[in-house]
Design a protein around this motif. Structure first.
Motif, PDB file in Angstrom:
ATOM      1  N   LYS A  51      23.592  25.991 -14.798  1.00  0.00           N
ATOM      2  CA  LYS A  51      24.799  25.246 -14.409  1.00  0.00           C
ATOM      3  C   LYS A  51      24.481  24.106 -13.444  1.00  0.00           C
ATOM      4  CE  LYS A  51      26.305  28.177 -10.583  1.00  0.00           C
ATOM      5  NZ  LYS A  51      25.418  29.311 -10.585  1.00  0.00           N
ATOM      6  N   ILE A  53      22.125  21.993 -13.905  1.00  0.00           N
ATOM      7  CA  ILE A  53      21.576  20.873 -14.666  1.00  0.00           C
ATOM      8  C   ILE A  53      22.734  20.088 -15.271  1.00  0.00           C
ATOM      9  CG2 ILE A  53      20.022  20.152 -16.507  1.00  0.00           C
ATOM     10  CD1 ILE A  53      18.608  22.865 -16.161  1.00  0.00           C
ATOM     11  N   THR A  54      23.128  19.032 -14.573  1.00  0.00           N
ATOM     12  CA  THR A  54      24.210  18.185 -15.058  1.00  0.00           C
ATOM     13  C   THR A  54      23.679  17.240 -16.127  1.00  0.00           C
ATOM     14  OG1 THR A  54      23.791  16.465 -13.432  1.00  0.00           O
ATOM     15  CG2 THR A  54      25.297  18.250 -12.770  1.00  0.00           C
ATOM     16  N   GLU A  55      24.583  16.595 -16.838  1.00  0.00           N
ATOM     17  CA  GLU A  55      24.184  15.616 -17.847  1.00  0.00           C
ATOM     18  C   GLU A  55      23.394  14.476 -17.204  1.00  0.00           C
ATOM     19  OE1 GLU A  55      23.385  14.176 -21.434  1.00  0.00           O
ATOM     20  OE2 GLU A  55      24.492  16.030 -21.123  1.00  0.00           O
ATOM     21  N   ALA A  56      23.792  14.059 -16.005  1.00  0.00           N
ATOM     22  CA  ALA A  56      23.075  12.987 -15.305  1.00  0.00           C
ATOM     23  C   ALA A  56      21.653  13.416 -14.952  1.00  0.00           C
ATOM     24  CB  ALA A  56      23.839  12.583 -14.042  1.00  0.00           C
ATOM     25  N   TYR A  58      19.905  15.796 -16.497  1.00  0.00           N
ATOM     26  CA  TYR A  58      19.172  15.913 -17.757  1.00  0.00           C
ATOM     27  C   TYR A  58      18.704  14.541 -18.234  1.00  0.00           C
ATOM     28  CZ  TYR A  58      17.982  16.902 -22.560  1.00  0.00           C
ATOM     29  OH  TYR A  58      17.318  16.983 -23.749  1.00  0.00           O
ATOM     30  N   SER A  59      19.594  13.571 -18.208  1.00  0.00           N
ATOM     31  CA  SER A  59      19.254  12.227 -18.679  1.00  0.00           C
ATOM     32  C   SER A  59      18.159  11.588 -17.843  1.00  0.00           C
ATOM     33  CB  SER A  59      20.495  11.336 -18.674  1.00  0.00           C
ATOM     34  OG  SER A  59      21.435  11.798 -19.606  1.00  0.00           O
ATOM     35  N   SER A  60      18.273  11.702 -16.524  1.00  0.00           N
ATOM     36  CA  SER A  60      17.259  11.084 -15.661  1.00  0.00           C
ATOM     37  C   SER A  60      15.910  11.789 -15.810  1.00  0.00           C
ATOM     38  CB  SER A  60      17.703  11.085 -14.204  1.00  0.00           C
ATOM     39  OG  SER A  60      17.736  12.389 -13.669  1.00  0.00           O
ATOM     40  N   ASP A  62      14.877  13.336 -18.520  1.00  0.00           N
ATOM     41  CA  ASP A  62      14.370  12.978 -19.837  1.00  0.00           C
ATOM     42  C   ASP A  62      13.608  11.655 -19.768  1.00  0.00           C
ATOM     43  OD1 ASP A  62      14.169  13.369 -22.729  1.00  0.00           O
ATOM     44  OD2 ASP A  62      15.607  11.712 -22.890  1.00  0.00           O
TER      45      ASP A  62
END
Length: 76
Positions: A51, A53-56, A58-60, A62
């Motif tokens: 929980k 791990i936000t989308e932001a 995860y994206s950064s 990645d």
């Protein structure tokens, strides 16, 4: 061997978004090796679960991990 070393080198990048290793502003926290508790061995306990791990994040992560991989292997 190269992939093992790359994995070890990527660890600090991943730690940069970890609530166990950085403050809310992203500044690294001092690690105390004599107090290893805090990482979550399961999703229902600990300070670091899926929980967090936000989308932001995860994206950064990645982008950062792909860039590091590209730097090592010459791919972008």
């Amino acid at each position: 061997k190269a992939l093992v070393l790359l994995g070890e080198a990527l660890h600090p990048i991943m730690d940069s978004s970890s609530p166990m290793h950085s403050d809310p502003e992203g500044n690294p926290l001092e690690w105390n090796p004599t107090w290893p508790f805090g990482h979550s061995p399961a999703e229902f306990i600990g300070k670091e679960t899926a929980k967090n791990i936000t989308e932001a994040i995860y994206s950064s992560q990645d982008v950062a991990l792909r860039n590091a991989y590209g730097d090592v292997f010459g791919h972008q």
